[in-house]
Scaffold this motif. Structure first.
Motif, short mmCIF file in Angstrom:
data_model
loop_
_atom_site.label_atom_id
_atom_site.label_comp_id
_atom_site.label_asym_id
_atom_site.label_seq_id
_atom_site.Cartn_x
_atom_site.Cartn_y
_atom_site.Cartn_z
N THR A 225 -3.72 2.20 39.46
CA THR A 225 -4.93 2.17 40.28
C THR A 225 -5.25 0.81 40.85
O THR A 225 -6.10 0.69 41.71
N GLY A 226 -4.62 -0.22 40.34
CA GLY A 226 -5.03 -1.58 40.66
C GLY A 226 -6.09 -2.02 39.66
O GLY A 226 -6.54 -1.24 38.83
N SER B 12 -2.65 -1.71 43.55
CA SER B 12 -1.70 -1.29 42.52
C SER B 12 -0.40 -2.08 42.66
O SER B 12 0.05 -2.38 43.77
#
Length: 141
Positions: free
Chosen positions: A41-42, A119
């Protein structure tokens, strides 16, 4: 007995009832938070603090702080109460966005900043915490 409540008093009362004062009364270091999965997701970073400056002055201080930390294309939107800057901190050519807000709180402003790594990107969390706190603390100058 008649009570006069000022706008600041009402805001303080609402913040107390919602539990928000604890987070904003803490130091920048204590409000710093990171979350997410680097490769899915980062990672999202955020922090907040209270400065002794009007929101408009705090926004300009955020702009200076972001530029000093190497962010480019830093813009202020006084009407929205936001500052936005971009940086290729990972060296990948993919820009990350740092956004800050300032809103009135008593005789000063509550300043918040949010940074999202995309991400697949990672960074040194201790460095980001230190840079965030420099930016937030400088917003009041």
């Amino acid at each position: 007995m008649k009570t006069n409540m000022t706008r600041a008093g009402i805001v303080a009362l609402l913040l107390t009832l919602t539990g928000a004062t604890g987070a904003f009364a803490q130091s920048c270091e204590k409000t710093f938070a990171a979350g997410g999965e680097p490769f899915l997701t980062g990672i999202n970073y955020r922090a907040s603090g209270i400065v002794k400056a009007a929101p408009a002055k705090a926004l300009n201080g955020l702009k200076r702080g972001m530029a000093a930390e190497g962010f480019s294309n830093v813009t202020v939107d006084q009407e929205e109460g936001t500052v936005t800057g971009f940086k290729d901190g990972a060296g990948s050519g993919r820009l990350q966005r740092l956004q800050g807000t300032a809103r009135k709180a008593g005789n000063g402003a509550i300043v918040e900043i949010f940074y999202q790594l995309q991400s697949g990107q990672v960074s040194d969390e201790a460095y980001i915490r230190t840079a965030f706190c420099r930016i937030i603390n400088g917003a009041g100058r």
